[in-house]
Structure formats: C-alpha cells, structure tokens
Write a protein that holds these residues in place. Structure first.
Motif, mmCIF file in Angstrom:
data_model
loop_
_atom_site.group_PDB
_atom_site.id
_atom_site.type_symbol
_atom_site.label_atom_id
_atom_site.label_comp_id
_atom_site.label_asym_id
_atom_site.label_seq_id
_atom_site.Cartn_x
_atom_site.Cartn_y
_atom_site.Cartn_z
ATOM 1 N N VAL A 198 -2.026 2.127 -4.969
ATOM 2 C CA VAL A 198 -0.256 2.511 -5.242
ATOM 3 C C VAL A 198 -0.578 2.994 -6.140
ATOM 4 O O VAL A 198 -0.069 3.057 -7.104
ATOM 5 N N ASP A 199 -0.874 4.676 -5.905
ATOM 6 C CA ASP A 199 -0.608 5.871 -6.635
ATOM 7 C C ASP A 199 0.414 7.330 -6.211
ATOM 8 O O ASP A 199 0.493 7.523 -6.984
ATOM 9 N N ASP A 200 1.120 6.471 -5.133
ATOM 10 C CA ASP A 200 1.900 7.860 -4.566
ATOM 11 C C ASP A 200 3.450 7.329 -5.243
ATOM 12 O O ASP A 200 4.479 6.071 -5.430
ATOM 13 N N PRO A 201 3.442 8.440 -6.443
ATOM 14 C CA PRO A 201 5.460 7.599 -7.192
ATOM 15 C C PRO A 201 6.587 8.019 -6.407
ATOM 16 O O PRO A 201 7.552 6.895 -6.607
ATOM 17 N N LYS A 202 6.682 8.356 -4.973
ATOM 18 C CA LYS A 202 7.680 8.616 -4.483
ATOM 19 C C LYS A 202 7.980 7.148 -3.611
ATOM 20 O O LYS A 202 9.024 6.687 -3.599
ATOM 21 N N ILE A 203 6.643 6.920 -2.639
ATOM 22 C CA ILE A 203 6.260 5.263 -2.695
ATOM 23 C C ILE A 203 6.633 3.952 -3.536
ATOM 24 O O ILE A 203 8.141 2.930 -2.963
ATOM 25 N N THR B 15 0.789 -1.314 -0.388
ATOM 26 C CA THR B 15 -0.031 0.195 -0.409
ATOM 27 C C THR B 15 1.305 1.540 -0.377
ATOM 28 O O THR B 15 2.272 0.986 -0.338
ATOM 29 N N ASN B 16 0.565 2.250 0.374
ATOM 30 C CA ASN B 16 1.299 3.545 -0.360
ATOM 31 C C ASN B 16 1.740 3.965 1.441
ATOM 32 O O ASN B 16 2.263 5.041 1.556
ATOM 33 N N ASP B 17 1.282 3.248 2.497
ATOM 34 C CA ASP B 17 1.977 3.368 3.691
ATOM 35 C C ASP B 17 2.538 1.967 4.881
ATOM 36 O O ASP B 17 2.159 2.620 5.973
ATOM 37 N N GLU C 185 8.543 4.418 -5.995
ATOM 38 C CA GLU C 185 10.110 4.386 -6.079
ATOM 39 C C GLU C 185 11.204 3.360 -4.740
ATOM 40 O O GLU C 185 11.714 2.960 -5.127
ATOM 41 N N GLU C 186 10.400 4.183 -3.624
ATOM 42 C CA GLU C 186 11.061 3.711 -2.597
ATOM 43 C C GLU C 186 11.031 1.776 -2.440
ATOM 44 O O GLU C 186 11.824 1.297 -2.497
#
Length: 446
Positions: free
Chosen positions: A159-164, A128-130, A166-167
């Motif tokens: 999951v739509d946060d590009p930074k997350i 997920t994003n978190d 990539e992490e």
C-alpha cells in the motif's frame, strides 16, 4: 468433556509465580487454589510436580499459507506445531493465494480453520490501494484487525498511495497492523548491491539492503500518520534499536494508541549468524546487528515494545536454499518460539513472568481478545505446562512443520513443553497428540 485437575504447579500469571492447583471444567478454568481435591473419578489428574503452568501463548503474527500455498504449510500442520510449542491462539496474515482482501475471501479462511485448526484462530483482513470499501465492512468484534504492507515483503499487497493510506487510517475502526520498510530505500540499496555483485549478492548484505534507514523511515512515517488521524496502530516486527525510540512506555498498554511488536528471531539471531545459517535466517525485516538485538531486548523489558510474536512464515528447504535474490524471506518458528524465550530466561536475559506478559497477557490486551491470555477463574482453559529442566535437541525427526526444517535445528533447549490444553482439552502431551482439538474462533471485546 472431561474435567482436568493440574496439581502442584508453579502458576505463572500477572507478574507472580504461585504454587497451586488448577481445575478445568467444561472448557474453562473453574478453580485456582493452593490445594484442590479430586472432584470426580472422571477427572484427568496431571501432577505438574513443580513444573511451570503458563497461560497459552497468543501469537499475533503468523503465515500458515492456506489457501493457495499449501506446498509450504497448511492451517492444520502449522497450528499442530503451534500447540506443541505452547501457542494456543494465533492471528494469521492475509497474503495467501487468493489474498484475504474481500469479506468473502476472509470468511473462506475462517471456514478452513473451523474444520482443521488445532489452535484458536483469527485472521487479519488485508488492505490494498483499492479496497477501502471492503475494509469498512469488516466487523471489529469478529476480526483481529487490518494488515497493511508498507514495504512489499510478500506478494503484491504493497500500500504505497499516500492519499489512500491517509483515508484508511482516518476511516477504519480496525486496529491497523503494519509491516514497515521503505520501498524506495530498499530498491536503491538493492541496485547498488547488484552493480557490485551481479546475481551473486552475499546473504550478509541483506541487513544493509533492507536497512535500518528503510525501517526507520517507514515506521516513523506510519506513526506520524497515526498521530495525525487518531488511528490505532500496531507496528509489527521491529528489527532496529533506532526504531525502539519511536515508542513510549508512559502509559499502560490498554491506553496506548501506538504499540510495537518484536519477533523471536530478532531477539535471538544477529548478522554474525548469516555465516552459518545463510538464507535460512533471511527474514523481512532483516536480522541486523548485535547492537540492534540488544536494543530490542532492552525496549521489550522496559515496555516500549509491547508484545512478542513469531512471524512464522515457512518455505520449503528447496526454496530457501536458493541464492540470495531467489531465496524467499521467512522461516518456521511456532514450535520453538516459547522454548527459545525460555532459553533466554536460563541465560538471565528475561524473566518467565515477562515472557508470559509479552507473549500471552499483552496480545490479549492489545487485541482485546475475549477471555483468553490469563490464568483466571471463568476464562477459557488455554494452558501450557513447561518442564524447565528437560533438555531436548531439535532435529528433523521431531520438527512438526510441513516444510520439515527449522533455523533452530541442532539447538539443545533446556526447557520442554509437556502439556498443552486448548479450551480445556489436552491436545498435546510429551510429543503426542492424545485428543483432537476443539479450537474456537477468537472473539474481541470491542
């Protein structure tokens, strides 16, 4: 545990078909030979009489709905249907209720399967994003991989946060399996359809709403991120010919870092079938054009696509019979996937050797599953015996899914699965289940 001797079989394994016998002892394949004599009066003998012996199929993408959605399906009901369909191992997805996005919730699902599953099992961990901290705790030797929804197919696991993203791609050692559809493109297409049709959107527009463009944008973006970070990426359920050109056949599967899957419904149905089947063939990604269907098969045969799966995702018939906007996506497939592929063999579209490669050998290689997926001495005895000349009709009385329906209802298949062995036990024999399965948790050579 009784030993089992399978005699006079056409053994399909590693690109060859060889006539012979197979002895199963203590849950493993003890001997493969042209002729094997009876070893003991306790041995169960199965005369294959020229039927085809295959390694058990390994389905790398199923939704068995437990916990939380058990009005649709359970691990027990769907794994029982799976072994009747020649699938002896499955990898199940995390979008249950609760979602398998913590180690404890994931282990709860393993506990359920240990008590009730008819087939060998593993489960994907949900990203997920978190939950990056939980992702990094997952043991790659005990869990099939990480599932990321890059399009919001089911639930709130997008999951739509590009930074997350990539992490996750940079840090995880897990194989990442991705559902790839671009959310923005889908939303725009859906708004256009609503403007024209209101609440009465025709099902035929499904492949235009969840379009080729939506799939290609998302798949190509995921591949670029995998190339940038060095992540091991497996793209689930390709549905367009255009996407197949993103993948390569230049290396053997064991050396590939980026791989792809195709599902049986995308090889069987096309947009023409919406007229007759309606929302029963509403899947995400959508069944698209005949050109897409043909292109997917071509890519499967030339090894740009690596594995076949079912994406078994049952809903009740009442849920599926809703109008387009309310009908959920997904359908049941594990009982009929292998016989559908064998029907394609009868039509000259694919060889039996290639079916076995893509639906048994390659999932084992791709996920590095230990001692399964092949007919080899010393390997676990997950085996399927198929009579290629025993027609049967799919009807309500012989459908084993808890939901009680199939998109193949009314289809006459020429091939019949007569026996399925899981870890050396005959769990399925001619529409009956003579023994309880001793299914095991899959382990991984990583």
């Amino acid at each position: 545990m009784k030993s089992v001797l399978i005699k006079n079989a056409n053994i399909v394994n590693e690109g060859k078909i060889v006539k012979g016998d197979v002895l199963v002892k203590d849950g493993r394949i003890a001997e493969i030979s042209e002729t094997i004599s009876m070893k003991s009066a306790e041995t169960k003998v199965i005369d294959a009489d020229g039927s085809y012996l295959l390694p058990g199929m390994i389905d790398d993408q199923v939704h068995f709905r437990e916990p939380g959605l058990t009005h649709k399906a359970t691990v027990e009901t769907e794994s029982k249907a799976a072994v009747a369909g020649g699938i002896t191992s499955f990898i199940e997805m995390p979008n249950t209720n609760p979602q398998a996005t913590t180690i404890n919730l994931l282990e709860d699902k393993f506990d359920i399967a240990a008590k009730t599953s008819w087939a060998n099992y593993s489960f994907m961990f949900g990203g997920t994003n978190d939950n990056i901290d939980e992702i990094l705790k997952v043991d790659p030797q005990k869990v099939a991989g990480l599932k990321l929804f890059l399009g919001s197919s089911t639930g709130n696991m997008l999951v739509d946060d590009p930074k997350i993203l990539e992490e996750i791609f940079s840090k995880t050692k897990l194989l990442i399996s991705a559902h790839c559809e671009d959310e923005d493109t889908i939303k725009k297409n859906l708004e256009k359809a609503k403007e024209e049709f209101g609440e009465d959107i025709p099902i035929a527009l499904h492949p235009k709403i969840r379009s080729e463009e939506a799939c290609y944008i998302s798949s190509s973006r995921a591949i670029k991120l995998a190339e940038k970070t060095g992540a091991r990426l497996h793209v689930f359920h390709l549905s367009t010919e255009k996407e197949t050109h993103l993948f390569s056949n230049k290396k053997p599967l064991a050396e590939k870092k980026i791989t792809a899957e195709v599902c049986i419904h995308h090889l069987w149905f096309s947009e023409e079938d919406y007229k007759l089947k309606g929302t029963k063939i509403k899947w995400n990604p959508a069944v698209k054009t005949q050109k897409d269907r043909d292109g997917l098969l071509k890519a499967l045969l030339d090894d740009r696509i690596d594995v076949i799966a079912t994406d078994h995702a049952p809903h009740t018939i009442e849920e599926k019979n809703n109008k387009y906007l309310s009908a959920p996506s997904g359908g049941p497939l594990v009982q009929h996937g292998l016989v559908a592929l064998l029907e394609m063999y009868h039509k000259g579209k694919i060889s039996i050797e290639k079916i076995v490669e893509k639906f048994a050998h390659n999932p084992a290689i791709l996920f590095q599953i230990k001692e399964r997926g092949f007919i080899r001495e010393g390997y676990k005895a997950d085996l399927v015996l198929v009579d290629l000349n025993s027609p049967w009709n799919v009807k309500k009385e012989n459908i084993l899914y808890k939901c009680g329906w199939s998109p193949f209802e009314g289809t006459i298949f020429k091939s019949r699965i007569t026996h399925t062995l899981v870890n050396g036990v005959v769990v399925y024999e001619n529409f009956k289940f003579p023994n309880k399965s001793n299914a095991e948790r899959l382990t991984f050579d990583r």
